[in-house]
Design a protein around this motif. Structure first.
Motif, mmCIF file in Angstrom:
data_model
loop_
_atom_site.group_PDB
_atom_site.id
_atom_site.type_symbol
_atom_site.label_atom_id
_atom_site.label_comp_id
_atom_site.label_asym_id
_atom_site.label_seq_id
_atom_site.Cartn_x
_atom_site.Cartn_y
_atom_site.Cartn_z
ATOM 1 N N ILE A 145 72.093 22.284 20.794
ATOM 2 C CA ILE A 145 72.868 22.476 22.029
ATOM 3 C C ILE A 145 74.125 23.287 21.734
ATOM 4 N N THR A 146 74.778 22.988 20.626
ATOM 5 C CA THR A 146 76.006 23.683 20.249
ATOM 6 C C THR A 146 75.769 25.163 19.986
ATOM 7 N N ASP A 147 74.637 25.491 19.392
ATOM 8 C CA ASP A 147 74.354 26.859 18.978
ATOM 9 C C ASP A 147 73.822 27.730 20.113
ATOM 10 N N ASN A 148 73.495 27.127 21.247
ATOM 11 C CA ASN A 148 72.858 27.864 22.335
ATOM 12 C C ASN A 148 73.858 28.760 23.063
ATOM 13 N N GLU A 149 73.767 30.061 22.798
ATOM 14 C CA GLU A 149 74.636 31.035 23.457
ATOM 15 C C GLU A 149 73.850 31.992 24.349
ATOM 16 N N LEU A 150 72.518 31.938 24.291
ATOM 17 C CA LEU A 150 71.697 32.919 25.007
ATOM 18 C C LEU A 150 71.001 32.347 26.236
ATOM 19 N N GLY A 151 70.805 31.026 26.294
ATOM 20 C CA GLY A 151 70.078 30.434 27.407
ATOM 21 C C GLY A 151 68.594 30.735 27.327
ATOM 22 N N GLY A 152 67.872 30.446 28.422
ATOM 23 C CA GLY A 152 66.438 30.688 28.450
ATOM 24 C C GLY A 152 65.647 29.697 27.617
ATOM 25 N N TRP A 153 64.328 29.891 27.602
ATOM 26 C CA TRP A 153 63.404 29.069 26.820
ATOM 27 C C TRP A 153 63.630 27.578 27.114
ATOM 28 N N TYR A 154 63.688 27.243 28.385
ATOM 29 C CA TYR A 154 64.102 25.903 28.813
ATOM 30 C C TYR A 154 63.257 24.784 28.212
ATOM 31 N N SER A 155 61.945 24.861 28.366
ATOM 32 C CA SER A 155 61.079 23.770 27.916
ATOM 33 C C SER A 155 61.131 23.610 26.405
ATOM 34 N N TYR A 156 61.099 24.713 25.683
ATOM 35 C CA TYR A 156 61.093 24.654 24.222
ATOM 36 C C TYR A 156 62.429 24.155 23.688
#
Length: 243
Positions: A145-156
């Motif tokens: 969660i912390t590393d997520n800067e791009l978004g997308g790929w919701y289910s994965y």
């Protein structure tokens, strides 16, 4: 010194690479997979347990329990759980929330979360008693969660974040019973498998690894694990990644 190694999800690209890696080192390998053992790998040092599946391709919890019960009779000291799903012919990674469907999220959680959970549940009694046992559950950096800067790929992303929490929570409980056990989730890096195939053009030069190279790196991480790392999300080089 020969060790007993258990590879769950041995028919996957990385799982198969791990089987081949440990066999080449002279270790005894137990393998659990829905697919049959490749003929070229058949040898006395490998016990391949093929799971029966339902008409929908699912594996019943009772079959998991049966396979695990047989595999742990040889007391494996290193256990890899290698399950993961990102896409198929009907579902690709969502670029926007508007593409999210119940079917895709359910499949993602069934494979990325429930399958590892079934195996950890089946293994738990063994893990509480086996000295110095090491368990590595394949996850993904995009589940951070912390590393997520791009978004997308919701289910994965959601599925891998959930499996990281599964490992963290199980690691806490396991530590109450067995102070010598180590349970981690592990980002294997981008590997040349069917999962990554549609996205390899976007991988920077030099970062795409063969399944054999990834197996070598993950086995090195396994060899260096200590109980102080239990519950952590680790990178392919053994460094700690943020949740």
């Amino acid at each position: 010194m020969s060790e007993q190694v258990l590879i769950i999800g041995a028919g996957s690209g990385i799982g198969l690479g791990l089987v081949q890696h440990y066999l080449a080192l002279g270790h005894q390998v137990q393998a659990i997979s829905r697919s049959s053992c490749p003929a070229a790998l058949a040898q006395p040092a490998l016990n391949w347990l093929q799971l029966a599946t339902t008409a929908a391709g699912d594996v019943a919890e009772s079959m998991v329990n049966q396979a695990v019960a047989e595999a742990i009779t040889l007391q494996p000291s290193i256990i890899f759980i290698c399950q993961g799903w990102l896409h198929d012919n009907q579902h690709g990674p969502e670029k926007t929330l508007r593409q999210l469907t119940a079917d895709q999220m359910q499949k993602s959680f069934a494979i990325n979360v429930w399958q590892p959970a079934m195996y950890l549940k089946a293994l738990f009694g063994y893990l509480t008693k086996q000295p110095d046992v090491k368990i590595l559950v394949l996850s993904a950096k995009v589940g951070s969660i912390t590393d997520n800067e791009l978004g997308g790929w919701y289910s994965y992303r959601a599925g891998k974040a959930a499996v990281n929490m599964l490992v963290k929570t199980t690691g806490i409980e396991l530590g109450r019973y067995n102070k010598t056990a180590t349970l981690v989730s592990l980002h294997p890096g981008t590997t040349d498998t069917a999962l990554s195939a549609p996205f390899q053009a976007n991988v920077p030069a030099g970062q795409l690894q063969s399944a054999a190279a990834t197996a070598d790196r993950l086995a090195e991480v396994a060899a260096k694990l200590t109980p102080q790392l239990s519950g952590k999300l680790l990178n392919w080089d053994g460094t700690i990644l943020p949740f």
